[in-house]
Design an enzyme around this catalytic site. Structure first.
Site, short mmCIF file in Angstrom:
data_model
loop_
_atom_site.label_atom_id
_atom_site.label_comp_id
_atom_site.label_asym_id
_atom_site.label_seq_id
_atom_site.Cartn_x
_atom_site.Cartn_y
_atom_site.Cartn_z
N CYS A 15 0.74 -1.16 -0.10
CA CYS A 15 0.04 -0.01 0.10
C CYS A 15 1.04 1.30 0.01
CB CYS A 15 -0.96 -0.04 1.37
SG CYS A 15 -1.82 1.34 1.21
N CYS B 236 -0.28 4.24 2.32
CA CYS B 236 -0.18 3.77 3.71
C CYS B 236 1.34 4.08 3.87
CB CYS B 236 -0.41 2.28 4.07
SG CYS B 236 -1.95 1.77 3.45
N ASP B 237 2.09 3.76 3.36
CA ASP B 237 3.63 3.58 3.64
C ASP B 237 4.62 4.23 2.80
OD1 ASP B 237 2.98 1.91 5.72
OD2 ASP B 237 3.01 0.10 4.13
#
Ligand code: NDP
Length: 312
Positions: A136, A139-140
């Site tokens: 993701c 997300c990261d």
């Protein structure tokens, strides 16, 4: 087989399931929630969550899910371990079998079973989980500012993630197994015109290396039928973007799904084609797949349940 009747059954314990449980609990619907294979859902596999509103300093994924669980419990949600292994939605009440040993007869059902990111199946993906391997970018990606990353995949998701990461990282390699991208033309053009992105066609990632985290990827470049070149490419992050699989298999005979298996709902609502059955979170969302959007649809599903029960 043991049987039990419940008013509101929620399957899945990611942000959608827990948020539905919080709302259903506060509405006195005595929700029963089955946590599934991965209690807490996909967020329990990430480290810091920095884009969930309300946490200016960010929060650990497992910690956020633990807070959501406690909040649901505070309002009376009955949270249980167990996996829904069978569903019979052919008549009401709907019957869900848990772990092949218990049947729940549910007046209403919220399906919040999520989606699972596909991985290549390399042992190193597990070894470096949370240490440089991610599925993701939203997300990261932030943790790879000014660093070098690789994205695997040639579809729209891979292109989108590569473009997103190119806004943060100093260099992005897109590892594509075929000699062409499968993504839409417009996405392909964006990738090709982005000077930070280098597409490695006909490449396969076969392993990762690094001391305390990912430091590089072992690659194989196919040059022809029997000819291949193996080399190592230093990267700080390794992103998988080879598709997601929605966890909808047991419901498919009764609900409409798209070709990938995402449950189709009435646009803008979590309503499925069956009365009293709602789908929330990633299992019905191929587009956004965020914790906050999943939580929002869990809230909508619980409100729908309440209104549906009032209408009976
Ligand atoms: P896709 O199935 O479209 O693409 C998956 C990609 O991963 C393909 O390039 C595939 O390669 C590759 N792949 C699969 N398995 C492996 C493997 N084992 N090793 C190496 N590569 C692999 O999935 P997406 O998630 O990209 O998209 C899903 C759907 O969502 C699509 O319909 C897409 O159009 C849509 N979407 C739309 C977006 C938008 O419009 N902005 C954004 C994101 C998704 P190969 O081509 O060789 O099979």
């Amino acid at each position: 087989m043991e049987k039990e009747q419940v008013k509101c059954l929620i399957i899945g314990s990611g942000p959608a399931g827990y948020t539905a449980a919080i709302y259903a609990g506060r509405a006195n619907l005595s929700p029963v929630i089955y946590a599934g294979l991965q209690p807490g859902g996909q967020l329990t596999t990430t480290t810091d969550v920095e884009n969930f509103p309300g946490y200016p300093q960010g929060i650990g994924g497992p910690e956020l899910m633990e807070d959501l669980r406690k909040q649901a419990e505070r309002f009376g949600a009955d949270i249980r371990y167990g996996v829904a292994t069978k569903a019979d939605l052919s008549k009401q009440p709907y019957t869900i079998t848990i772990d092949d040993e218990k049947e729940i007869e549910a007046q209403t059902l919220i399906i919040a079973t999520g989606a699972t990111a596909k991985y290549l199946g390399l042992d190193d993906e597990k070894k470096y989980a949370g240490m440089g391997v991610s599925a993701c970018a939203t997300c990261d990606g932030f943790f790879y500012r000014k660093k070098t990353v690789a994205v695997v995949g040639g579809g729209d998701t891979a292109c989108e993630e590569a473009i997103y990461l190119a806004g943060l990282a100093s260099k992005v390699y897109l590892i594509v197994r075929k000699p062409y991208l499968r993504a839409s033309k417009v996405m392909q053009e964006r990738v090709m015109n982005n000077e930070k992105i280098e597409v490695l066609f006909e490449h396969n990632a076969v392993g990762l290396y690094g001391e305390d985290g990912v430091e590089g990827v072992h690659l194989v470049k196919r040059m022809g039928e029997a000819d291949e070149r193996r080399y190592d490419l230093p990267v700080d992050g390794f992103f998988l973007a080879i598709g997601h699989k929605p966890n909808s298999d047991i419901f498919k005979p009764y609900l409409d799904t798209d070709e990938t298996g995402y449950i189709l709902t009435e646009p803008g609502t979590p309503r499925t084609k069956l009365p009293g059955v709602f789908a929330a979170g990633d299992v019905a969302d191929p587009h956004y797949r965020q914790a906050i959007t999943a939580a929002a649809s869990g809230c909508m599903a619980a409100i729908e349940v309440e209104r549906y029960l009032q209408s009976l």
